[in-house]
Design a protein around this motif. Structure first.
Motif, PDB file in Angstrom:
ATOM      1  N   ASP A  33       0.880  -1.171   0.000  1.00  0.00           N
ATOM      2  CA  ASP A  33       0.000   0.000   0.000  1.00  0.00           C
ATOM      3  C   ASP A  33       0.917   1.220   0.000  1.00  0.00           C
ATOM      4  O   ASP A  33       1.437   1.627   1.028  1.00  0.00           O
ATOM      5  N   LEU A  34       1.094   1.808  -1.190  1.00  0.00           N
ATOM      6  CA  LEU A  34       2.124   2.836  -1.376  1.00  0.00           C
ATOM      7  C   LEU A  34       1.513   4.218  -1.538  1.00  0.00           C
ATOM      8  O   LEU A  34       0.672   4.447  -2.409  1.00  0.00           O
ATOM      9  N   ASN A  35       1.923   5.135  -0.685  1.00  0.00           N
ATOM     10  CA  ASN A  35       1.481   6.530  -0.753  1.00  0.00           C
ATOM     11  C   ASN A  35       2.704   7.410  -1.030  1.00  0.00           C
ATOM     12  O   ASN A  35       3.655   7.412  -0.247  1.00  0.00           O
ATOM     13  N   VAL A  36       2.665   8.152  -2.144  1.00  0.00           N
ATOM     14  CA  VAL A  36       3.798   8.981  -2.556  1.00  0.00           C
ATOM     15  C   VAL A  36       3.417  10.455  -2.504  1.00  0.00           C
ATOM     16  O   VAL A  36       2.413  10.867  -3.094  1.00  0.00           O
ATOM     17  N   ARG A  37       4.220  11.234  -1.797  1.00  0.00           N
ATOM     18  CA  ARG A  37       4.041  12.690  -1.751  1.00  0.00           C
ATOM     19  C   ARG A  37       5.315  13.353  -2.264  1.00  0.00           C
ATOM     20  O   ARG A  37       6.400  13.084  -1.752  1.00  0.00           O
ATOM     21  N   MET A  38       5.152  14.217  -3.278  1.00  0.00           N
ATOM     22  CA  MET A  38       6.309  14.892  -3.859  1.00  0.00           C
ATOM     23  C   MET A  38       5.829  16.154  -4.582  1.00  0.00           C
ATOM     24  O   MET A  38       4.658  16.238  -4.969  1.00  0.00           O
ATOM     25  N   PRO A  39       6.706  17.149  -4.768  1.00  0.00           N
ATOM     26  CA  PRO A  39       6.314  18.375  -5.476  1.00  0.00           C
ATOM     27  C   PRO A  39       5.820  18.064  -6.888  1.00  0.00           C
ATOM     28  O   PRO A  39       6.291  17.117  -7.536  1.00  0.00           O
ATOM     29  N   SER A  40       4.887  18.866  -7.355  1.00  0.00           N
ATOM     30  CA  SER A  40       4.249  18.610  -8.655  1.00  0.00           C
ATOM     31  C   SER A  40       5.253  18.619  -9.807  1.00  0.00           C
ATOM     32  O   SER A  40       5.037  17.934 -10.809  1.00  0.00           O
ATOM     33  N   ILE A  41       6.355  19.360  -9.666  1.00  0.00           N
ATOM     34  CA  ILE A  41       7.327  19.418 -10.758  1.00  0.00           C
ATOM     35  C   ILE A  41       7.934  18.050 -11.064  1.00  0.00           C
ATOM     36  O   ILE A  41       8.354  17.762 -12.184  1.00  0.00           O
ATOM     37  N   TYR A  42       7.949  17.164 -10.058  1.00  0.00           N
ATOM     38  CA  TYR A  42       8.550  15.845 -10.252  1.00  0.00           C
ATOM     39  C   TYR A  42       7.513  14.745 -10.523  1.00  0.00           C
ATOM     40  O   TYR A  42       7.856  13.572 -10.527  1.00  0.00           O
ATOM     41  N   ARG A  43       6.248  15.113 -10.726  1.00  0.00           N
ATOM     42  CA  ARG A  43       5.184  14.111 -10.860  1.00  0.00           C
ATOM     43  C   ARG A  43       5.410  13.145 -12.016  1.00  0.00           C
ATOM     44  O   ARG A  43       5.003  11.986 -11.954  1.00  0.00           O
ATOM     45  N   GLU A  44       6.047  13.618 -13.079  1.00  0.00           N
ATOM     46  CA  GLU A  44       6.255  12.722 -14.219  1.00  0.00           C
ATOM     47  C   GLU A  44       7.234  11.589 -13.893  1.00  0.00           C
ATOM     48  O   GLU A  44       7.311  10.604 -14.617  1.00  0.00           O
ATOM     49  N   MET A  45       7.966  11.725 -12.785  1.00  0.00           N
ATOM     50  CA  MET A  45       8.895  10.674 -12.373  1.00  0.00           C
ATOM     51  C   MET A  45       8.250   9.684 -11.397  1.00  0.00           C
ATOM     52  O   MET A  45       8.894   8.724 -10.967  1.00  0.00           O
ATOM     53  N   GLU A  46       6.986   9.923 -11.047  1.00  0.00           N
ATOM     54  CA  GLU A  46       6.348   9.138  -9.986  1.00  0.00           C
ATOM     55  C   GLU A  46       6.201   7.664 -10.362  1.00  0.00           C
ATOM     56  O   GLU A  46       6.411   6.779  -9.523  1.00  0.00           O
ATOM     57  N   LEU A  47       5.821   7.360 -11.606  1.00  0.00           N
ATOM     58  CA  LEU A  47       5.606   5.967 -11.995  1.00  0.00           C
ATOM     59  C   LEU A  47       6.881   5.144 -11.823  1.00  0.00           C
ATOM     60  O   LEU A  47       6.862   4.041 -11.260  1.00  0.00           O
ATOM     61  N   GLY A  48       8.003   5.683 -12.325  1.00  0.00           N
ATOM     62  CA  GLY A  48       9.272   4.967 -12.167  1.00  0.00           C
ATOM     63  C   GLY A  48       9.649   4.819 -10.703  1.00  0.00           C
ATOM     64  O   GLY A  48      10.179   3.777 -10.289  1.00  0.00           O
ATOM     65  N   LEU A  49       9.347   5.850  -9.911  1.00  0.00           N
ATOM     66  CA  LEU A  49       9.639   5.797  -8.479  1.00  0.00           C
ATOM     67  C   LEU A  49       8.815   4.718  -7.795  1.00  0.00           C
ATOM     68  O   LEU A  49       9.312   3.957  -6.966  1.00  0.00           O
ATOM     69  N   ARG A  50       7.532   4.637  -8.150  1.00  0.00           N
ATOM     70  CA  ARG A  50       6.664   3.609  -7.567  1.00  0.00           C
ATOM     71  C   ARG A  50       7.167   2.206  -7.901  1.00  0.00           C
ATOM     72  O   ARG A  50       7.147   1.304  -7.054  1.00  0.00           O
ATOM     73  N   ASN A  51       7.599   2.009  -9.130  1.00  0.00           N
ATOM     74  CA  ASN A  51       8.123   0.703  -9.524  1.00  0.00           C
ATOM     75  C   ASN A  51       9.374   0.346  -8.714  1.00  0.00           C
ATOM     76  O   ASN A  51       9.552  -0.803  -8.299  1.00  0.00           O
ATOM     77  N   LEU A  52      10.224   1.340  -8.510  1.00  0.00           N
ATOM     78  CA  LEU A  52      11.438   1.122  -7.715  1.00  0.00           C
ATOM     79  C   LEU A  52      11.093   0.727  -6.281  1.00  0.00           C
ATOM     80  O   LEU A  52      11.638  -0.243  -5.742  1.00  0.00           O
ATOM     81  N   LEU A  53      10.169   1.454  -5.664  1.00  0.00           N
ATOM     82  CA  LEU A  53       9.779   1.174  -4.283  1.00  0.00           C
ATOM     83  C   LEU A  53       9.107  -0.196  -4.163  1.00  0.00           C
ATOM     84  O   LEU A  53       9.348  -0.936  -3.212  1.00  0.00           O
ATOM     85  N   ALA A  54       8.267  -0.525  -5.151  1.00  0.00           N
ATOM     86  CA  ALA A  54       7.588  -1.820  -5.120  1.00  0.00           C
ATOM     87  C   ALA A  54       8.585  -2.968  -5.211  1.00  0.00           C
ATOM     88  O   ALA A  54       8.446  -3.998  -4.538  1.00  0.00           O
TER      89      ALA A  54
END
Length: 286
Positions: A33-54
Motif C-alpha cells: 500500500d504505497l502513498n507517494v508525496r512529492m512536489p508537482s514538478i517531479y510528478r512525471e517521475m512518480e511511476l518509475g519511483l513507484r516501480n522502484l519502491l515496489a
C-alpha cells in the motif's frame, strides 16, 4: 533470517539553492500500500519511483515523502502584476484615501495575485535526487533487517516456551490417565451394578484412545521445528509463518479439548497465550 515490514529511512542533500529531504516509513500490510508525496514538478517521475519502491520494499503500508526547501534565491512564484493592479484600482474606488502600501499588502493576498511558473526537470538534479532516494530506501531496509533480527529472537524464545509447556503437559499424562480411570471406576461403583471386567477394560481402552494426545504432540512438535526452519530461510516468509501458526493453533486446541485435566489445561492456556503473541508479531514479518 526474517525482515520486518516496520521501518523508517531518511536522507537529505543540500543543492546550491535548495535542500532535498526524503523520508520513507513503513508499517505492516497484507500487500503493498504505497502513498507517494512529492512536489508537482517531479510528478512525471512518480511511476518509475513507484516501480522502484515496489521492487525493493515488496510489502507494507509505505509512505514516501520528498520535501524541497528553498535555501537560495530561486523561486517559481511571481507577482501577477495586471491582477494586482486591478485589485488596487478597485480598492481605491472603495477607499480613495487609503495608504498605497496597505493596499499592496491586501492585493497580494487576493486570488491569483501570484502565479507559479512550471520549471522543467533538471536531469542532473534528478540524478542527485535519485541518489538521496536510494540512500533513504537503503536506510529503511537496514531498519527492517534490524527489526527482523529482534523479532526472530522473540519468536525463538516463544517457540521454546510452547515446547516446554507441551513437554510439561506430557509429563502429566500418566497422572491424567490414572485420574480418568479412577473417575470411571468410581462412577461404576456408585451405580452398584456388576460389570464384566474384560468389557470394562475394552471400553476403557477405547475411551482413553479418544483422549490420547500423542498424535497432537508429534504434529505440534513438527510445526514448531518447521517454524524455526522457516525463520532461517532466505526468502520473504511472513505469510508462510502465518500458515504454520494456524496449524500450531489447531493442535494446541485439540490437546486442550482432550486433556480433561485441570493442570494440563492450564499449560494449554499458556501455550495459547504464547502462540497469540507470535501471531501478533508475525503480521509484521515481510
Amino acid at each position: 533470517m526474517i525482515v520486518s515490514m516496520t521501518g523508517f529511512g531518511k536522507a537529505s542533500l543540500q543543492l546550491p539553492t535548495k535542500k532535498i529531504t526524503v523520508e520513507v516509513k513503513s508499517l505492516n500490510s497484507k500487500g503493498l500500500d504505497l502513498n507517494v508525496r512529492m512536489p508537482s514538478i517531479y510528478r512525471e517521475m512518480e511511476l518509475g519511483l513507484r516501480n522502484l519502491l515496489a521492487q525493493k520494499l515488496e510489502r507494507g503500508k509505505v509512505d514516501f515523502s520528498l520535501f524541497i526547501e528553498i535555501t537560495g534565491e530561486e523561486t517559481s512564484s511571481k507577482i501577477n502584476a495586471p491582477i494586482v493592479k486591478g485589485y488596487i484600482a478597485q480598492m481605491k474606488e472603495i477607499i480613495p484615501n487609503a495608504d498605497e502600501t496597505e493596499l499592496m499588502k491586501m492585493a497580494v493576498r487576493m486570488p491569483d495575485a501570484l502565479k507559479t511558473e512550471r520549471d522543467e526537470i533538471d536531469e542532473n538534479e534528478w540524478k542527485q535526487i535519485q541518489k538521496v532516494i536510494d540512500e533513504a530506501v537503503a536506510n529503511m531496509l537496514n531498519f527492517r533487517t534490524s527489526e527482523g533480527a529482534a523479532l526472530e529472537k522473540e519468536f525463538v524464545q516463544r517457540i521454546e516456551n510452547i515446547r516446554n509447556f507441551m513437554n510439561q503437559a506430557l509429563e502429566l499424562d500418566p497422572e491424567r490417565i490414572a485420574a480418568i480411570k479412577e473417575r470411571l471406576q468410581t462412577a461404576i461403583d456408585e451405580l452398584k451394578v456388576e460389570v464384566d471386567a474384560n468389557r470394562f477394560e475394552q471400553e476403557l481402552i477405547y475411551y482413553l484412545e479418544k483422549l490420547d494426545i500423542t498424535e497432537e504432540k508429534v504434529r505440534l512438535g513438527n510445526h514448531l521445528d518447521y517454524f524455526i526452519q522457516t525463520l532461517a530461510g532466505s526468502e520473504a516468509n511472513g505469510r508462510k509463518l502465518g500458515f504454520i501458526t494456524q496449524e500450531m493453533g489447531r493442535e494446541i486446541n485439540t490437546m486442550g479439548s482432550k486433556s480433561n485435566h485441570a493442570e494440563m489445561q492450564k499449560l494449554v492456556v499458556m501455550m495459547k497465550d504464547e502462540l497469540e503473541k507470535i501471531k501478533e508479531q508475525v503480521l509484521n514479518v515481510l
